[in-house]
Design a protein around this motif. Structure first.
Motif, short mmCIF file in Angstrom:
data_model
loop_
_atom_site.label_atom_id
_atom_site.label_comp_id
_atom_site.label_asym_id
_atom_site.label_seq_id
_atom_site.Cartn_x
_atom_site.Cartn_y
_atom_site.Cartn_z
N ASN A 109 30.49 42.24 32.74
CA ASN A 109 29.35 41.56 32.14
C ASN A 109 29.79 40.19 31.63
O ASN A 109 30.88 39.72 31.94
N ALA A 110 28.95 39.56 30.84
CA ALA A 110 29.25 38.22 30.35
C ALA A 110 30.41 38.20 29.36
O ALA A 110 31.00 37.14 29.11
N PHE A 111 30.76 39.37 28.79
CA PHE A 111 31.82 39.43 27.78
C PHE A 111 33.18 39.73 28.39
O PHE A 111 34.18 39.10 28.03
N MET A 112 33.26 40.67 29.33
CA MET A 112 34.54 41.05 29.91
C MET A 112 34.34 41.76 31.24
O MET A 112 33.26 42.25 31.55
N GLY A 113 35.42 41.80 32.02
CA GLY A 113 35.40 42.50 33.29
C GLY A 113 35.86 43.94 33.13
O GLY A 113 36.52 44.29 32.14
N PHE A 114 35.55 44.78 34.12
CA PHE A 114 35.88 46.20 34.03
C PHE A 114 36.55 46.76 35.29
O PHE A 114 36.91 47.93 35.30
N GLU A 115 36.74 45.95 36.32
CA GLU A 115 37.29 46.46 37.57
C GLU A 115 38.59 45.77 37.91
O GLU A 115 38.76 44.58 37.64
N GLY A 116 39.51 46.54 38.52
CA GLY A 116 40.79 45.99 38.94
C GLY A 116 41.96 46.41 38.07
O GLY A 116 43.00 45.74 38.07
N TRP A 117 41.82 47.53 37.34
CA TRP A 117 42.92 48.03 36.52
C TRP A 117 44.12 48.34 37.42
O TRP A 117 43.97 48.92 38.50
N PHE A 118 45.30 47.98 36.98
CA PHE A 118 46.53 48.13 37.76
C PHE A 118 46.41 47.41 39.11
O PHE A 118 47.08 47.77 40.07
N LEU A 119 45.52 46.43 39.18
CA LEU A 119 45.24 45.66 40.38
C LEU A 119 44.66 46.49 41.52
O LEU A 119 44.62 46.04 42.68
N ILE A 120 44.19 47.69 41.22
CA ILE A 120 43.56 48.54 42.23
C ILE A 120 42.18 47.98 42.55
O ILE A 120 41.34 47.84 41.67
N ASN A 121 41.97 47.67 43.82
CA ASN A 121 40.71 47.07 44.29
C ASN A 121 40.40 45.74 43.59
O ASN A 121 39.23 45.33 43.53
N ALA A 122 41.40 45.09 43.07
CA ALA A 122 41.19 43.79 42.43
C ALA A 122 40.96 42.72 43.50
O ALA A 122 41.48 42.81 44.61
N GLU A 123 40.19 41.72 43.14
CA GLU A 123 39.89 40.63 44.06
C GLU A 123 40.46 39.32 43.54
O GLU A 123 40.59 39.12 42.32
N SER A 124 40.79 38.42 44.45
CA SER A 124 41.32 37.12 44.07
C SER A 124 40.20 36.23 43.54
O SER A 124 39.07 36.30 44.01
N GLY A 125 40.55 35.40 42.57
CA GLY A 125 39.58 34.46 42.04
C GLY A 125 39.55 33.14 42.78
O GLY A 125 38.90 32.20 42.35
N ALA A 126 40.26 33.07 43.91
CA ALA A 126 40.28 31.85 44.73
C ALA A 126 40.52 32.26 46.17
O ALA A 126 40.77 33.44 46.47
N ASP A 127 40.46 31.30 47.08
CA ASP A 127 40.63 31.60 48.51
C ASP A 127 42.11 31.64 48.88
O ASP A 127 42.59 30.92 49.75
N ILE A 128 42.85 32.48 48.18
CA ILE A 128 44.26 32.74 48.43
C ILE A 128 44.49 34.22 48.19
O ILE A 128 43.64 34.90 47.61
N PRO A 129 45.63 34.78 48.64
CA PRO A 129 45.88 36.19 48.39
C PRO A 129 45.83 36.53 46.90
O PRO A 129 46.27 35.74 46.05
N MET A 130 45.32 37.69 46.59
CA MET A 130 45.15 38.09 45.20
C MET A 130 46.47 38.11 44.44
O MET A 130 46.53 37.72 43.27
#
Length: 449
Positions: A109-130
């Protein structure tokens, strides 16, 4: 003879290159795919190298923080402060891996993220490898955490510092990062912070101020009449080395925040603005302290350069070089008066962590709204007379300061009431190197007080 060897080397290199080209062409003619040979993959690979270079340079800044903090304090606490700097990056790496990255860049949400713990299914914030993006952001996280070490130096318990370091890295810093860089509520308002005056430096500087206030001054720092007593730095050469390492690393800190090499004009602008603001800040601070106290104090000059660097970090992509000079000068002057103000309030900050990073970070954040150039994407007040961007920057920085002051105040209070925050008086007088680490930093010769 020498020319013959050079010619042989050139011929050998040309043969190797020719063999590689013929091999690639042969594979292509045979219909075999060459992994990553398309132009898009090459560009992505270069961008990845650029961001990793930034990560390495920002990591090297840990050495700069360690050297400047160690130089500014007494010899008997040198090992202690270096250990804290060392563990800051260790804690930041693990904390940011477990949960920090998910909170900062994960879907939420607008306060904090909730997905990608231990980088599992985490996505990169730019067009480079995560993984490359993660390492770059983890280095920034470590920088924010280590700012606090200097402000609370020479009297904070080591175990208490370890607990603090993990909490700010894994939870507190990532929340602010999500607001601004992770698509949170400040990003939605149009808040701009190119490389971290607010996200990194204001967070670290305000946390240092809160912790320093709760921790109370070092023994002997203030007389009964409230006047400050000088506690000299034990090694100005060490601190100077730290400054130059930080200045060097800052080129990666700011320039590589472009996250791509595609816009050379942007990268060049950021680089020159970074350098020129640091130079102006150093000159302004040393001139100010020279005029006020009659001596060109090198330590204050170094802090002036750091304040210039901190102040230009948010607006470096949005301003012209002339504005970078003005921003650096203001940052350098502010750091001198910031140090004086803390002494009047009897807040003992041995290295000037809050004046440099807190005050500099706040000013740099506001400078975006003042000096931002419309052609560079920001409707700055000086150019347009429109106060909207400045108002957005003001709202954002107030929110960051309040959140950090409250959250870190709570963290430090809980630590103080449980495991204790401050070392004993005996440990402080003997030195934390001997009492907490069982070693001295200079081979057993305590040549400095």
């Amino acid at each position: 003879m020498k020319e013959g060897k050079q010619s042989s080397a050139r011929i050998g290199f040309m043969l190797i290159a020719l063999t590689a080209i013929l091999t690639m062409n042969g594979n292509a003619l045979a219909g075999e795919e060459i992994p990553g040979s398309d132009l898009g993959s090459v560009i992505r690979g270069i961008d990845t190298l650029w961001v990793l270079l930034g990560a390495f340079l920002v990591f090297f800044m840990q050495a700069g923080f360690g050297m400047i903090e160690a130089g500014f304090i007494r010899a008997k606490n040198t090992c202690n402060i270096l250990t804290k700097n060392f563990l800051d990056f260790c804690m930041a790496s693990i904390g940011f891996f477990i949960m920090g990255y998910a909170i900062m860049f994960g879907t939420g949400n607008a306060f904090m993220g909730f997905e990608g713990w231990f980088l599992i299914n985490a996505e990169s914030g730019a067009d480079i490898p995560m993984f490359a993006f993660w390492l770059f952001q983890a280095a920034f996280c470590g920088a924010a955490a280590t700012i606090v070490a200097g402000g609370m130096a020479e009297r904070m318990k080591f175990v208490a510092y370890i607990v603090y370091s993990f909490i700010i890295s894994a939870l507190i810093y990532p929340i602010v990062g999500h607001w601004i860089w992770g698509g949170g509520w400040l990003a939605g308002m149009g808040f701009a912070d190119f490389a971290g005056s607010a996200v990194v430096h204001t967070v670290g500087g305000v946390a240092a101020l809160v912790g320093t206030y709760i921790l109370k001054p070092r023994n002997g720092k203030y007389s009964l009449d409230g006047k400050p007593n000088a506690i000299p730095a034990h090694s100005i050469p060490l601190a100077s080395l730290g400054l130059f390492i930080l200045w060097f690393g800052w080129f990666g800190f700011n320039s590589c925040s472009s996250l791509s090499v595609g816009n050379g004009d942007l990268i060049a602008r950021v680089a020159i603005n970074t350098n020129i603001a640091a130079a102006a800040g150093g000159i302004a601070a040393i001139t100010t302290v020279w005029k006020r106290f009659g001596k060109p104090d090198l330590s204050m000059g170094m802090n002036g350069s750091l304040a210039g660097l901190v102040s230009i970090t948010a607006p470096c992509a949005f301003v012209d070089p002339w504005a970078a000079i003005v921003i650096g000068v203001i940052g350098g002057v502010l750091v001198v008066f910031g140090v004086e103000l803390l002494d009047k309030l009897q807040i003992d900050d041995p290295v000037g962590a809050f004046p440099v990073h807190g005050i500099g970070g706040i000013f740099g954040t506001l400078a975006v709204g003042i000096f931002g150039k419309p052609e560079l994407g920001i409707e700055g007040f000086l150019y347009t007379g429109n106060p909207m961007q400045l108002g957005t920057q003001l709202i954002g920085i107030i929110a960051v300061v309040i959140f950090i002051a409250f959250s870190m105040g709570l963290v430090f209070k809980v630590i103080d009431k449980t495991i204790g925050l401050r070392a004993s008086e005996t440990e402080e007088l003997r030195g934390l190197d001997i009492c907490e680490h069982g070693m001295e930093s200079y081979g057993g010769f305590q040549i400095f007080s």
